[in-house]
Write a protein that holds these residues in place. Structure first.
Motif, PDB file in Angstrom:
ATOM      1  N   ASP A 136      -7.869  -0.253   7.283  1.00 29.38           N
ATOM      2  CA  ASP A 136      -8.688   0.482   6.318  1.00 29.38           C
ATOM      3  C   ASP A 136      -9.973   1.022   6.927  1.00 29.38           C
ATOM      4  OD1 ASP A 136      -9.912  -1.951   6.741  1.00 29.38           O
ATOM      5  OD2 ASP A 136     -10.202  -2.426   4.621  1.00 29.38           O
TER       6      ASP A 136
ATOM      7  N   HIS B 242      -4.272  -8.615  -2.740  1.00 27.77           N
ATOM      8  CA  HIS B 242      -4.206  -7.163  -2.539  1.00 27.77           C
ATOM      9  C   HIS B 242      -4.117  -6.409  -3.855  1.00 27.77           C
ATOM     10  CE1 HIS B 242      -3.405  -3.510  -0.257  1.00 27.77           C
ATOM     11  NE2 HIS B 242      -2.443  -3.224  -1.120  1.00 27.77           N
TER      12      HIS B 242
ATOM     13  N   GLN C  70       0.827  -1.204   0.000  1.00 30.55           N
ATOM     14  CA  GLN C  70       0.000   0.000   0.000  1.00 30.55           C
ATOM     15  C   GLN C  70       0.863   1.255   0.000  1.00 30.55           C
ATOM     16  OE1 GLN C  70      -3.819   0.019   2.233  1.00 30.55           O
ATOM     17  NE2 GLN C  70      -2.926   1.684   3.392  1.00 30.55           N
TER      18      GLN C  70
END
Length: 451
Positions: A265, A66, A38
């Protein structure tokens, strides 16, 4: 210039004492690897390549979950960081751009730091990321600088006394033009005590060729690596503290922040109220002005403005709560939508269902959604009233403004405005209770004498 991201994720992590590859151990509900991916995504890389080794199948599956576009290269033998990066040589053959090397077990690196590394690469051939340590630590290699030029990286055990006193230490991250990096890796040897090929040899080799080499600095906390369960717990605590602080700063009220557990998240809007001991699993959004009461557990769900959840409620994946919905104590919602103003106030299970606006679900209601093989849906219309202890045997629908009698087992559709009652007739036998109690007491007395 294009950027290729290489994430090293081949290590076993022996100190974790686990069958799970180290990079798959979770922080805030997501594998460490996902945190690294990320962060790296902030560079908008043209290619993202994960180098897997121990537990490669599991690492590959997690990486693809992901980012389906990620590439995975296998390092069959773990022969050092330089060897790991070199496994990507064939995959990046012909790539015109920069390479940035990250570690899958370093979850707190900030996107801004990677951006500074790439910017520094515009004026230097090799860029290393370092940080200052507060006290002498033998764990880290030292960055020997001459002005802004990085002369070499020296391991503590090989350093002179003067070099050991250097506070500027190596994080292991590096940025370099792809062709230059692989050319330098070709010259790295394993002539060391460990017999491994180290990425840290690249700066000194680059200097020998007259290339421009530098190091930029970040906060030590960004480079925190995870090597043990203790490290993992500490990292999770760091994440939680930061995430809570960010939510408080954004206008969320938490009555006891230290008792609220957040996922990587979690999204919560301003003026939302979070009471103590709430757990947010992955993929939860809570809109502004909603209230999550104490001891509730949420995952994979969406809670709209003005809704109230809990206390002691559970929202499972697929739960969608519209504005001003009420979900009370000991209620579980799964794969179900509750329209505006709907109420499920206590002791109920609503799964694989839709509940219309302003409908009221009585205590003890269950949508019987599973027949042992298949899941089936229950559809409840607007302004319906479901009496307490109703069993709704799916697939079944209850119309708008319809009602079910308490204790009913509903197996057929109920029309709009209709009242459905489905329970066995009550049978009363005069005096039978006294007789039954006398028989039972006599039986108990006989058993006591016999014992």
């Amino acid at each position: 210039m294009s950027v290729a991201l290489i994430i090293l994720a081949a290590g076993k992590g022996t100190r974790m004492k686990s069958d799970l590859p180290k990079v798959l151990h979770p922080i805030a509900g997501a594998p460490m690897l996902h945190h690294a991916m990320q962060t790296g995504a902030a560079l908008d890389p043209a290619r993202t390549i994960v180098v897997a080794g121990h537990g490669a199948d599991q690492v590959q599956a997690a990486a693809l979950a992901h980012d389906p576009a990620v590439e995975v290269v296998i390092q069959e033998e773990q022969l050092g960081t330089g060897h790991a990066v070199d496994q990507v040589r064939a995959a990046l053959d012909g790539f015109e751009g920069d390479v940035v090397v990250l570690f899958g077990d370093t979850p707190f690196l900030q996107p801004e730091t990677l951006t500074r590394m790439v910017q520094a690469r515009r004026t230097h051939d090799v860029v290393v990321l370092g940080f200052d340590i507060a006290a002498v630590q033998p764990r880290y290699g030292r960055l020997v600088m001459d002005g802004d030029r990085l002369v070499k990286i020296v391991e503590y055990k090989d350093a002179t006394e003067d070099e050991r006193g250097i506070r500027f230490t190596n994080s292991g991250l590096i940025a370099c033009e792809a062709k230059t990096l692989f050319a330098l890796l070709s010259e790295v040897t394993n002539n060391n005590a460990s017999g491994e090929y180290y990425l840290t040899a690249v700066p000194e080799l680059a200097n020998a060729k007259g290339l421009k080499v530098t190091a930029i600095k970040c906060d030590e906390a960004e480079t925190l690596g995870i090597d043990s369960r203790t490290d993992l717990a500490g990292a999770d605590a760091i994440f939680q503290a930061r995430a809570r602080a960010e939510l408080l700063d954004s206008g969320v009220t938490m009555m006891a922040p230290d008792t609220v557990y957040l996922s990587f998240d979690t999204v919560i809007g301003r003026d939302a109220l979070i009471e103590p001991n709430v757990v947010f699993g992955p993929a939860v959004t809570v809109e502004s002005g909603a209230t999550i009461r104490a001891f509730s557990h949420l995952e994979g769900c969406h809670v709209s403005r003005g809704a109230i959840v809990g206390p002691y409620a559970r929202l499972r994946p697929g739960a969608e709560l519209a504005e001003d919905v009420r979900v009370g104590n000991f209620v579980e919602i799964k794969n179900a939508t509750l329209a505006e103003g709907a109420k499920v106030n206590h002791l109920s299970y609503i799964g694989d269902a839709s509940v219309g606006a302003a409908s009221n679900i009585g205590a003890g209601t269950i949508t019987c959604n599973y027949d042992g093989v298949m899941k089936h849906r229950t559809e409840i219309g607007a302004r319906a009233f479901i009496g307490s202890n109703t069993m709704l045997v799916a697939p079944v629908s209850v119309g708008d403004e319809a009602m079910t009698g308490s204790g009913s087992v509903i197996t057929s559709d109920v029309d709009d405005g209709a009242l459905a009652i489905a329970r066995a007739p009550q049978v009363e036998k005069p005096g039978m209770a006294r007789k039954l109690f006398e028989l039972l007491k006599a039986k108990k007395a006989r058993q006591s004498r016999g014992s």
